[in-house]
Design an enzyme around this catalytic site. Structure first.
Site, PDB file in Angstrom:
ATOM      1  N   ASP A  34       0.884  -1.171   0.162  1.00  0.00           N
ATOM      2  CA  ASP A  34      -0.069   0.058  -0.064  1.00  0.00           C
ATOM      3  C   ASP A  34       0.777   1.326  -0.094  1.00  0.00           C
ATOM      4  O   ASP A  34       2.134   1.266   0.098  1.00  0.00           O
ATOM      5  CB  ASP A  34      -0.918   0.126   1.135  1.00  0.00           C
ATOM      6  CG  ASP A  34      -2.230   0.805   0.688  1.00  0.00           C
ATOM      7  OD1 ASP A  34      -2.141   1.607   0.264  1.00  0.00           O
ATOM      8  OD2 ASP A  34      -3.214   0.737   1.592  1.00  0.00           O
TER       9      ASP A  34
HETATM   10  C1  BGC Z   1      -5.040   3.118  -0.177  1.00  0.00           C
HETATM   11  C2  BGC Z   1      -5.374   2.106  -1.024  1.00  0.00           C
HETATM   12  C3  BGC Z   1      -5.293   2.721  -2.541  1.00  0.00           C
HETATM   13  C4  BGC Z   1      -3.693   3.227  -2.702  1.00  0.00           C
HETATM   14  C5  BGC Z   1      -3.480   4.046  -3.871  1.00  0.00           C
HETATM   15  C6  BGC Z   1      -3.862   3.972  -0.428  1.00  0.00           C
HETATM   16  O1  BGC Z   1      -3.979   5.083   0.499  1.00  0.00           O
HETATM   17  O2  BGC Z   1      -4.840   2.537   1.186  1.00  0.00           O
HETATM   18  O3  BGC Z   1      -6.316   1.464  -1.052  1.00  0.00           O
HETATM   19  O4  BGC Z   1      -5.104   1.806  -3.543  1.00  0.00           O
HETATM   20  O5  BGC Z   1      -3.779   4.685  -1.492  1.00  0.00           O
HETATM   21  O6  BGC Z   1      -4.363   5.126  -4.174  1.00  0.00           O
END
Ligand code: BGC
Length: 742
Positions: free
Chosen positions: A285
């Protein structure tokens, strides 16, 4: 004359094979091997690097110079870049400027639509309709792929029992079976049958693992649970996505039993690879490698990168840790070249399967982009999905008959509330590039649905403020109308990431507004729009009609108007329990019994002094304009053998005046186990459409496989003994029978 070095010749070979047709696994292996054999360490780190373009960022940006990095082969993947012309320009940098010309992957959070927005996933799960959900994913993929994307960070399958957590909006609720079915449906919808089809996207199941169980419901917070609960309740939806062939998986921000998920070998290697046989790619993540420092698990970024790669991570999202430190870690012998190659291989294989080596511009077709965005099929499906997501919570008699559906011949409807005509709020959290100009609000929906009725609109108040100056207009509109419809709830940013709420109630002074309208003595319909279950205890007691509309997307207003008018008979059923009060959280239907189960007259039993044990609205609950009667629950046998099965059948009759759809639910309780078992567990469901007076028999098959759990020895097995079976229209409204497993 130009002379060619061996390397250049090898590279030319690479270019030739870059343009070959996609083919078998052997061809893919050859292709990837040939690239790996000529890649520098920097280029390898580049393939393990995912940077963000400037839009939609959800954290710090560690490197702004992604264009330069793409051209030099140091960034092989990008998120938050979309639109054919923009992505074409970037893809050209990768293919034409970088030494090896390896195409870019373009990822984005296409969570419930790209431009056309469908209901938030939690809402859509309330349809209990996997075919519908699969189609939503397929249509989202079509629209997003036409805008130059090839990878979505979805499905989010984090099971959640806590409405304080804002990201409950993105998942499918509290049940492992339903969550697994939704997970598989979404993966199949996005990916179709062939990843290289330019109308599909590679999916990414997230967030692995147990991100939906943070302490106190606070986002990113610590998760701690027994391995049994982890395996039995939280892991099944991720596993279902893996079994459905998901191309990639994202780690989660949280720690689990003291180890951050992004550095968690138990999760990323032992369970994911060794037990489940996942062969796809693992991405972190957003900066979650870097976050292992504040977690207190890594000493510095280099150490964090080593922990992540060793645990089983392949690609670093935004953190620039692999970008900056991989080489040094390798020199110091903290990681091996094999580990790096293994991860690069997975990234390149994903690109290969997407058909990008065959044609890096496969997803970059201007004409297609124009023709697909908001294509009619998308808007129709957005309406269908929104209608099926709505849950009717209350419909009490008012003046002798239920308030809903509203009669056709009304002179005036007062439409009150801050969410009655707010486009962006209809789209909910993570609405990608959702186009607000295309949104139909409830005001517009009612105007379309009731052309001969005057709609008197007054906002009343804002979602969060304390300004009551709009109350007067609201009251006057109500007094002049036959019926009052009031739209209250959360605004779109009040759920989703980093949007936990300690008190998940209707915000601001909106309930006061509703009270004032109820005091007029007019029939009042409250429509709640929100990204989570809200505490509705007092409101539910006094409101004649309560419609839970979540955040329904582009066609929200049309869908709600269809429900209010009776054009569509509500069929949604809750996939998450609604708490009585915040102090009751977590509350979920598949809980254990305790040694002192609640007894209202006995003090020393497990209960609250001030509220009931049961949720305000249980899992599986939802009303219709008609009524369904259940009878004749029968088992084909009272004995089941370890290699046998039995049939459970129940009759369902539409005893009301409207045709409608019912979700027939099957639950089981294992009475005695080597470890205690929940009081109920969903084992199946079936949707049936019945005309008034029509009756049908619904039959389920149960086998020992359905009765398996993690025994005291952590074996996934069914144990002989007595079982109860329940069938009905919700987790509490059920008929009961029993059998023995031998
Ligand atoms: C989130 C993810 C997301 C990623 C990209 C993160 O802050 O937890 O779910 O896919 O950002 O945008």
């Amino acid at each position: 004359m130009k002379t060619y070095s061996l390397l250049t010749l090898a590279l030319m070979g690479v270019f030739v094979s870059c343009r070959q047709e996609t083919g078998s696994d052997t061809e893919m292996k050859q292709k990837v091997d040939s690239l790996l054999s000529v890649m520098t360490l920097e280029e390898k780190a580049g393939q393990l690097t995912l940077f963000t373009s400037g839009w939609d960022v959800t954290g710090p940006v560690m490197r702004e110079e992604y264009r330069q990095d793409i051209a030099s082969g140091r960034c092989g993947n990008l998120l938050n870049a979309h639109g054919v012309s923009y992505n074409r320009e970037l893809q050209k940098l990768a293919v034409e400027e970088s030494r090896l010309g390896i195409p870019l992957l373009f990822g984005y959070d296409v969570i419930h639509g790209f431009k056309t927005i469908f209901p938030i996933p939690l809402a859509e799960a309330c349809s209990w309709d996997t075919a519908l959900v699969r189609k939503t994913a397929a249509l989202s993929a079509r629209e997003a792929a036409a805008a130059g994307l090839n990878w979505t960070f979805n499905p989010m399958v984090d099971l959640c029992r806590d409405p304080r957590w804002g990201r409950i909006a993105e998942g499918s609720g509290e049940d492992p079976l339903l969550g697994s079915m939704m997970a598989a449906a979404r993966v199949k919808g996005y990916q179709g049958t062939d990843l290289s089809d330019p109308f599909t996207l590679a999916a990414c199941v997230k967030h692995f693992a147990a991100y939906g169980a943070p302490e106190g419901g606070r986002d990113y917070n610590t998760v701690d649970m027994s391995e049994r609960v982890l395996r039995e309740i939280y892991l099944p939806p991720y596993k279902a996505a893996v079994d459905a062939g998901v191309a990639s998986l994202m780690t989660s921000f949280n720690e689990l039993d003291g180890i951050p998920a992004t550095g968690n070998r138990f999760l990323l290697t032992e369970i994911l690879r060794e037990e489940w046989g996942f062969e796809g790619m693992v991405v972190t993540d957003y900066t979650s490698i870097n976050e292992m420092i504040p977690h207190g698990y890594a000493r510095n970024l280099k150490h964090a990168g080593e922990l992540a790669l060793s645990a089983g991570v392949d690609m670093d999202m935004v953190g620039a840790v692999f970008y900056n430190h991989l080489e040094e870690s390798l020199e110091e012998g903290k990681i091996t070249e094999e580990m790096i190659n293994r991860s690069v291989r997975r990234v390149l294989e994903m690109k290969y399967k997407l058909g990008l080596f065959d044609d890096p511009f496969r997803y970059l077709d201007e004409e297609r982009e124009d023709s697909i965005l908001f294509a009619p099929g998308l808007m129709e499906h957005a309406l269908e999905s929104a209608r099926k997501s709505i849950v009717l919570l209350e419909n009490k008699p008012f003046g002798g008959k239920p308030v809903l559906p509203l009669p056709e011949n009304l002179n005036r409807i007062a439409l009150i509330g801050p969410l009655a005509h707010s486009r962006i709020d209809m789209l909910g959290t993570w609405h990608a590039s959702g186009d607000t100009t295309k949104v139909v609000t409830l005001k517009e929906g009612l105007e379309n649905q009731f052309p001969n009725t005057q709609i008197l609109h007054a906002r009343g108040c804002s979602v969060n403020g304390t300004d009551r100056s709009g109350f007067g207009d609201a009251l006057s509109a109500a007094m002049r109308s036959d019926v009052v419809v009031v739209a209250v709830g959360e605004y779109f940013m009040q759920s989703g990431e980093a949007a936990s709420r300690a008190m998940p109630v209707i915000p601001g002074i909106q309930e006061e507004l509703v009270d004032m309208l109820l005091n007029t003595g007019k029939p009042v319909v409250v429509v709640v729009m929100a990204g989570r279950p809200l505490i509705l205890t007092e409101l539910a007691a006094k409101t004649p009609a309560l419609v839970y509309a979540w955040h329904l997307g582009t066609r929200a207003g049309d869908a709600i108007a269809d429900i209010l008018s009776g054009e569509y008979n509500p069929s949604g059923k809750l996939v998450v329990s609604f708490p009585w009060s915040a102090g009751q959280i977590p509350v979920y239907y598949n809980h254990k019994n305790t040694g002192r189960p609640m007894h209202p007259l006995q003090k020393y039993t497990s209960k609250y002094l001030d509220i009931p044990n049961n949720p305000r609205y249980p899992f599986g609950y939802g009303l219709s304009y008609t009524t369904f009667e259940y009878s004749g629950l029968q088992l084909s046998d009272t004995l089941m053998t370890m290699n046998g099965s039995l049939k459970v059948s129940v009759q369902v009759k539409n005893t009301g005046e409207y045709a409608g759809e019912e979700t027939v639910q099957l639950y089981v309780r294992d009475l005695v186990g080597s470890v205690t078992r929940p009081v109920k567990e969903l084992k199946g469901f079936r949707k049936v459409w019945l005309e008034p007076g029509e009756e049908t028999t619904v039959t389920f098959t149960l086998s020992p496989d359905d009765l398996k759990f993690y025994t005291v020895d952590m074996q996934f097995a069914a144990e002989p003994g007595e079982f109860k079976v329940f069938a009905g229209g919700s987790s509490v409204d059920v008929l009961e029978a029993g059998f023995t497993l031998k």
